[in-house]
Scaffold this active site. Sequence first.
Site, short mmCIF file in Angstrom:
data_model
loop_
_atom_site.label_atom_id
_atom_site.label_comp_id
_atom_site.label_asym_id
_atom_site.label_seq_id
_atom_site.Cartn_x
_atom_site.Cartn_y
_atom_site.Cartn_z
N HIS A 20 0.94 -1.27 -0.04
CA HIS A 20 0.09 0.01 0.02
C HIS A 20 0.79 1.38 -0.34
O HIS A 20 2.21 1.09 -0.11
CB HIS A 20 -1.06 -0.24 1.01
CG HIS A 20 -0.12 -0.24 2.58
ND1 HIS A 20 0.31 0.94 3.12
CD2 HIS A 20 0.13 -1.12 3.40
CE1 HIS A 20 0.71 0.59 4.46
NE2 HIS A 20 0.36 -0.70 4.44
N HIS A 23 4.16 1.31 2.29
CA HIS A 23 5.39 0.96 1.80
C HIS A 23 5.68 1.86 0.52
O HIS A 23 7.03 1.93 0.43
CB HIS A 23 5.21 -0.59 1.13
CG HIS A 23 4.49 -1.41 1.96
ND1 HIS A 23 3.19 -1.74 1.91
CD2 HIS A 23 4.93 -2.20 3.23
CE1 HIS A 23 2.82 -2.37 3.10
NE2 HIS A 23 3.77 -2.77 3.87
N CYS A 128 2.42 -11.16 19.50
CA CYS A 128 1.39 -10.57 18.55
C CYS A 128 2.05 -11.04 17.11
O CYS A 128 3.25 -10.71 16.89
CB CYS A 128 1.42 -8.92 18.62
SG CYS A 128 0.83 -8.23 17.05
N CYS A 131 3.03 -8.26 14.50
CA CYS A 131 4.36 -7.83 14.92
C CYS A 131 5.45 -8.75 14.94
O CYS A 131 6.47 -8.13 14.80
CB CYS A 131 4.35 -7.12 16.50
SG CYS A 131 3.34 -5.72 16.62
N CYS A 146 -2.61 -5.88 21.25
CA CYS A 146 -1.30 -5.35 20.81
C CYS A 146 -1.00 -3.78 20.84
O CYS A 146 -2.16 -3.01 20.45
CB CYS A 146 -1.03 -5.90 19.45
SG CYS A 146 0.44 -4.86 18.73
N HIS A 149 -1.27 -2.79 17.00
CA HIS A 149 -2.31 -3.15 16.17
C HIS A 149 -3.57 -3.13 16.71
O HIS A 149 -4.61 -2.91 16.09
CB HIS A 149 -2.12 -4.69 15.51
CG HIS A 149 -0.82 -4.62 14.60
ND1 HIS A 149 0.66 -5.03 15.11
CD2 HIS A 149 -0.68 -4.35 13.47
CE1 HIS A 149 1.44 -5.10 14.02
NE2 HIS A 149 0.55 -4.70 12.97
N LYS A 296 -2.97 5.32 11.23
CA LYS A 296 -1.80 4.91 10.20
C LYS A 296 -2.50 3.88 9.38
O LYS A 296 -3.38 2.96 9.63
CB LYS A 296 -0.99 4.03 11.31
CG LYS A 296 0.27 3.40 10.50
CD LYS A 296 0.86 2.25 11.25
CE LYS A 296 1.93 1.60 10.70
NZ LYS A 296 2.34 0.29 10.90
N LYS A 299 -1.97 -2.90 6.91
CA LYS A 299 -2.53 -4.27 6.47
C LYS A 299 -3.38 -4.79 7.61
O LYS A 299 -4.50 -5.16 7.10
CB LYS A 299 -1.48 -5.10 6.02
CG LYS A 299 -0.64 -4.59 4.73
CD LYS A 299 0.37 -5.56 4.23
CE LYS A 299 1.72 -5.44 5.21
NZ LYS A 299 2.96 -5.82 4.39
O1 ME8 Z 1 7.76 -4.60 9.74
N1 ME8 Z 1 3.37 4.93 6.97
O2 ME8 Z 1 7.40 -5.35 7.39
P1 ME8 Z 1 6.32 -4.45 7.15
C1 ME8 Z 1 4.68 4.96 6.71
N2 ME8 Z 1 9.23 -6.93 7.68
N3 ME8 Z 1 5.40 3.69 6.39
C2 ME8 Z 1 4.96 2.66 6.51
C3 ME8 Z 1 3.35 2.68 6.55
C4 ME8 Z 1 2.71 3.59 7.02
N4 ME8 Z 1 1.38 4.00 7.20
N5 ME8 Z 1 3.09 1.11 6.46
C5 ME8 Z 1 3.95 0.38 6.19
C6 ME8 Z 1 8.21 -5.22 8.70
N6 ME8 Z 1 5.27 1.38 6.23
C7 ME8 Z 1 9.22 -6.14 8.65
C8 ME8 Z 1 10.58 -5.43 8.45
S1 ME8 Z 1 13.09 -5.12 8.32
C9 ME8 Z 1 14.37 -6.31 8.74
C10 ME8 Z 1 11.70 -6.05 8.42
C11 ME8 Z 1 6.53 1.15 6.02
O3 ME8 Z 1 5.48 -4.73 5.84
C12 ME8 Z 1 7.46 1.60 6.96
O4 ME8 Z 1 8.97 1.64 6.07
O5 ME8 Z 1 5.14 -4.24 8.41
C13 ME8 Z 1 7.50 0.53 7.91
O6 ME8 Z 1 8.59 0.42 8.77
C14 ME8 Z 1 7.50 -0.77 7.22
O7 ME8 Z 1 6.75 -0.44 5.90
C15 ME8 Z 1 6.86 -1.86 7.72
O8 ME8 Z 1 6.57 -2.95 6.85
#
Ligand code: ME8
Length: 508
Positions: A20, A23, A128, A131, A146, A149, A296, A299
């Site tokens: 979304h 990302h 969680c 997370c 959580c 979330h 925020k 997903k």
């Molecule tokens: O946490 N606003 O993956 P993830 C801004 N796999 N940035 C956002 C966002 C939002 N609403 N939503 C997601 C993970 N992001 C782990 C990470 S790293 C070794 C492992 C971005 O799919 C932002 O960069 O939940 C956030 O930190 C990341 O997506 C989380 O992605």
Amino acid sequence: MSQSRFYITTPIYYVNADPHVGHAYTTIMADIFARHHRQRGEEVFFLTGTDEHGAKIARAAEVAGRTPQAHADELSAKFRDLGRELDASNDFFIRTTDPEHVAEVQRLLAILHARGDIYKGSYGGWYCTPCEAFYVESELGENRTCPIHGTPVEWLEEDNWFFRLSAYRDRLLAHFDAHPEWVVPTPRYNEARRMIEQGVDDLSISRSQISWGVPVPWDPDQVIYVWVDALFNYWTALSYGAGDDGARFWPPNLQLMAKDILKFHAVIWPALLMAADLELPERLAIHGYVLKGGEKMSKTTGNLVDPFPFIADYGIDALRYYLSREIRFGEDGTFSAEGFEARYTGELANELGNLLNRTVSMIDRYRDGVIPNDHGRDADLAREVATRQSEIRAAFDNADVTRAVEAAWVLVRALNRLVEQRAPWVLAKDPDAAADLDQVLFSLAAGLQSVLIMLWPIIPTSAERALASLGHDPTQVGLTQAVWGAGIAGTSVTSVPPLFPRVEGRPE
Ligand code: ME8
């Protein structure tokens, strides 16, 4: 002189659901930094990818009725496609299911084990799954939910392998003290430092009840905790995704992420690196959340904005510009279709697109399409170009994308004022004003050339098209080309269709 290097990363995204705008935001911001550093002539390595192991992915696959691998393959491809749509210039896309990654994580873990940093223990805690993290009772929300979330947590108890995180407390604090800017912005640095000060427990780094993960090398009945597997991606990618001697890029110069994963990156990650005897990253830049309707985007909560319709209707550069300008880097900001449309029309189309259009058509009409010579009468503007360029470099050095765009936009506005104040269409009627007309046309072309190069990391395709219409080779976008009037006099302009055409209707 050896070329300096710049290694930048995004988090690797979970493949439990479609990408979304959140990302897209991190990937675009990282791409902007990567492009800016390439403009400086640095050797850049920009890494992004997907995080594919763990209970969260296994469950999502189960719900979708397929194997975790098949599920990961499909979702990972969507994240890769998103990167292409965003014009992300990443040098590699890592998947934690890559066999090379798996082997390197196992090798690193075996080192930690051999050094006595890993021991067997048992643990019970509130878990969680979204997370992929344990919480203690005091951290939970109402009805055992959580804190991130708001969804229910579950009690998990098992015999696991533990990493002696607590043994690194003093070294972590010493690192924070010696490097006050290693986490920016400062409130995030303080927050992370406080977490360490308040005490860190040893970390359970394996799971016995799930099988979708990297097997613990000396105990194949357990898989490595997904966060340990994932964090090491920043290192493992260099071992197979960056050509021979990829390790030359180590350590990362800049790691971007939102604040949701601060603890993992600012507390656990440096301790793992210390244990593996690897240098720590230079800086973590923690940005805010992209919000929708005040919340925020996530997903898990499902209040998502799909970036694809915006890209289809307005073009990718509009999305890149909107996100970097509207959401102050480091703070939360709201994504709205109205705000998007307002910046697109008011700024990109009316201020930048029209400026190019008018400049090219006036050079066409009054000077047969050839950019006249500089008469040296706009020294103030030339100085302002240099000042803004230094400001932009400083903004990037401070990990502040928004300030960099703002600095460039001050120039766009100065050039629009120049058109209004000097009114070339009036000068064109006065034969004695030929030198004045030459100057204003030269200054507009020179100013545009500079500002387009400065904006190139943000709006690469539009900047290249605009530069080409000014007779500038669009492959030459190094910052040394952004000096006032570099090689521009005497080149021929060509008109191009509007950079940011009017858009009928808009995505919801
Ligand atoms: O946490 N606003 O993956 P993830 C801004 N796999 N940035 C956002 C966002 C939002 N609403 N939503 C997601 C993970 N992001 C782990 C990470 S790293 C070794 C492992 C971005 O799919 C932002 O960069 O939940 C956030 O930190 C990341 O997506 C989380 O992605």
